[in-house]
Design a protein around this motif. Sequence first.
Motif, PDB file in Angstrom:
ATOM      1  N   LEU A  42       0.829  -1.203   0.000  1.00 39.81           N
ATOM      2  CA  LEU A  42       0.000   0.000   0.000  1.00 39.81           C
ATOM      3  C   LEU A  42       0.869   1.261   0.000  1.00 39.81           C
ATOM      4  N   LYS A  43       1.952   1.233   0.756  1.00 39.18           N
ATOM      5  CA  LYS A  43       2.862   2.377   0.761  1.00 39.18           C
ATOM      6  C   LYS A  43       3.560   2.521  -0.594  1.00 39.18           C
ATOM      7  N   GLU A  44       3.929   1.390  -1.170  1.00 34.97           N
ATOM      8  CA  GLU A  44       4.567   1.397  -2.488  1.00 34.97           C
ATOM      9  C   GLU A  44       3.635   1.978  -3.545  1.00 34.97           C
ATOM     10  N   PHE A  45       2.344   1.679  -3.438  1.00 35.53           N
ATOM     11  CA  PHE A  45       1.371   2.180  -4.413  1.00 35.53           C
ATOM     12  C   PHE A  45       1.149   3.686  -4.277  1.00 35.53           C
ATOM     13  N   GLY A  46       1.503   4.251  -3.131  1.00 36.95           N
ATOM     14  CA  GLY A  46       1.273   5.674  -2.911  1.00 36.95           C
ATOM     15  C   GLY A  46      -0.056   5.998  -2.273  1.00 36.95           C
ATOM     16  N   CYS A  47      -0.598   5.073  -1.478  1.00 28.71           N
ATOM     17  CA  CYS A  47      -1.816   5.380  -0.732  1.00 28.71           C
ATOM     18  C   CYS A  47      -1.581   6.617   0.135  1.00 28.71           C
ATOM     19  N   ASP A  48      -2.596   7.439   0.262  1.00 30.13           N
ATOM     20  CA  ASP A  48      -2.455   8.690   1.005  1.00 30.13           C
ATOM     21  C   ASP A  48      -2.275   8.458   2.498  1.00 30.13           C
ATOM     22  N   GLU A  49      -2.811   7.372   2.988  1.00 37.35           N
ATOM     23  CA  GLU A  49      -2.687   7.050   4.408  1.00 37.35           C
ATOM     24  C   GLU A  49      -2.700   5.540   4.549  1.00 37.35           C
ATOM     25  N   VAL A  50      -1.827   4.995   5.368  1.00 34.15           N
ATOM     26  CA  VAL A  50      -1.807   3.560   5.664  1.00 34.15           C
ATOM     27  C   VAL A  50      -1.756   3.412   7.181  1.00 34.15           C
ATOM     28  N   VAL A  51      -2.789   2.789   7.725  1.00 36.46           N
ATOM     29  CA  VAL A  51      -2.913   2.648   9.174  1.00 36.46           C
ATOM     30  C   VAL A  51      -2.861   1.167   9.527  1.00 36.46           C
ATOM     31  N   THR A  52      -2.018   0.806  10.460  1.00 38.83           N
ATOM     32  CA  THR A  52      -1.881  -0.587  10.901  1.00 38.83           C
ATOM     33  C   THR A  52      -2.397  -0.737  12.327  1.00 38.83           C
ATOM     34  N   GLY A  53      -2.544  -1.979  12.749  1.00 45.45           N
ATOM     35  CA  GLY A  53      -2.919  -2.259  14.132  1.00 45.45           C
ATOM     36  C   GLY A  53      -4.384  -2.073  14.452  1.00 45.45           C
ATOM     37  N   LEU A  54      -5.241  -1.910  13.460  1.00 48.26           N
ATOM     38  CA  LEU A  54      -6.677  -1.810  13.704  1.00 48.26           C
ATOM     39  C   LEU A  54      -7.254  -3.214  13.884  1.00 48.26           C
ATOM     40  N   GLY A  55      -8.081  -3.397  14.916  1.00 53.52           N
ATOM     41  CA  GLY A  55      -8.553  -4.753  15.184  1.00 53.52           C
ATOM     42  C   GLY A  55      -7.387  -5.673  15.458  1.00 53.52           C
ATOM     43  N   LYS A  56      -6.409  -5.162  16.201  1.00 54.34           N
ATOM     44  CA  LYS A  56      -5.175  -5.852  16.580  1.00 54.34           C
ATOM     45  C   LYS A  56      -4.149  -5.862  15.451  1.00 54.34           C
ATOM     46  N   THR A  57      -4.465  -6.511  14.317  1.00 57.98           N
ATOM     47  CA  THR A  57      -3.470  -6.615  13.242  1.00 57.98           C
ATOM     48  C   THR A  57      -4.036  -6.256  11.878  1.00 57.98           C
ATOM     49  N   GLY A  58      -5.156  -5.556  11.835  1.00 59.25           N
ATOM     50  CA  GLY A  58      -5.741  -5.152  10.571  1.00 59.25           C
ATOM     51  C   GLY A  58      -5.018  -3.953   9.969  1.00 59.25           C
TER      52      GLY A  58
END
Length: 387
Positions: A42-58
């Motif tokens: 997702l970071k490689e694609f250039g997503c404007d925001e990438v959030v980790t750790g939602l729902g533990k590991t989502g």
Amino acid sequence: MPILNRAAEMQDEVAGWRRHLHQTPELNFDVFQTAAFVTGKLKEFGCDEVVTGLGKTGVVGIIRGRNGDGTTIGLRADMDALPINEITGKPYASTVAGKMHACGHDGHTAMLLGAAKYLSETRNFTGSVAVIFQPAEEGGGGGNEMVKDGMMERFGISKVFGMHNMPGLPVGQFAIRPGPIMAATAEFTITVKGRGGHAAMPHGTIDPIVITSQLVGAMQTIASRSTDPVESVVVSVTKFHAGDAYNVIPESAEIAGTVRSLKKEVAKKAEERIRALCDGLAAAFGATITFDYEPNYPVTFNHPEETVFAADVAADIAGNSQVHRAIQPVMGGEDFSYMLEARPGAFIFIGNGDTAGLHHPAYDFNDEVIPHGMSYWVKLAETALAA
């Protein structure tokens, strides 16, 4: 609109991601490598925001369109595998003993990643797309954990859509229905305590095996005699443990299993009938019976307007004759149900072709599905957020 040319061009690349994930399956919330792979892409694609750790590991990626009007839709894929030993013999088979992607979540993740790459390149929409990668669908309730973590509010998600492959449905076809499309699930454990003794002198015992056997048989009448024939309910005993010797009647026996239904009131009636059968048999035989009942996933309920929208999008990709708009509900469970309780949306099936069934050790996601699934996600996002 047929399959996107770009989706067809990307098939080999996306299949490579899928096969990488297939080789390294992870269970439940412990999808650390998978989540890291998704995050990196997702970071490689250039997503404007990438959030980790939602729902533990989502993981959630946000892709903003050319014009931001505040509207956000969610597209969801699941990431976890199953505790099954793979027997496919494929060159990219699981390298982890006792774990495999036997439900196609590797394919779901790869297709949504492919769509995320395309949408990040083109951004031919207004508003934002949230690509949702969820852990622990296979019994852990990862969808519920992401909702409880405030995912919908945090990203302003107004509608949410999910997709699952379906073995037996030809590649290029889709299937959907409004209302209940997958069942609510519950799990039960019943322990019967009697009085053990010598198998040659059963009159001095209270035989828990005989009692439990009668209970198993009686529970089959819940569907056949206690439930309206036009309603749907499944009561399955899947475990039976008792005894260790040929000549000993044991002290106790234990069974466990699942209840599936499409309505809350039907599920409640099944629970009440199992409890009544336990109480009645305990009284009749002088045994003690303990009944533990745990509701699990709710009904996966497709919202009518969003179901029509999703079916129309699928028809744009595949042709109207290739979209089944009124399939029979599936009695399996799906924790996308929690997201559909939180926001309007729809869950659709995509054909996996003539393959082994889900949760079978010979199952494998069909890579020919990838362009169809990617095109569906892209068309859905661009239509819902038309510039």
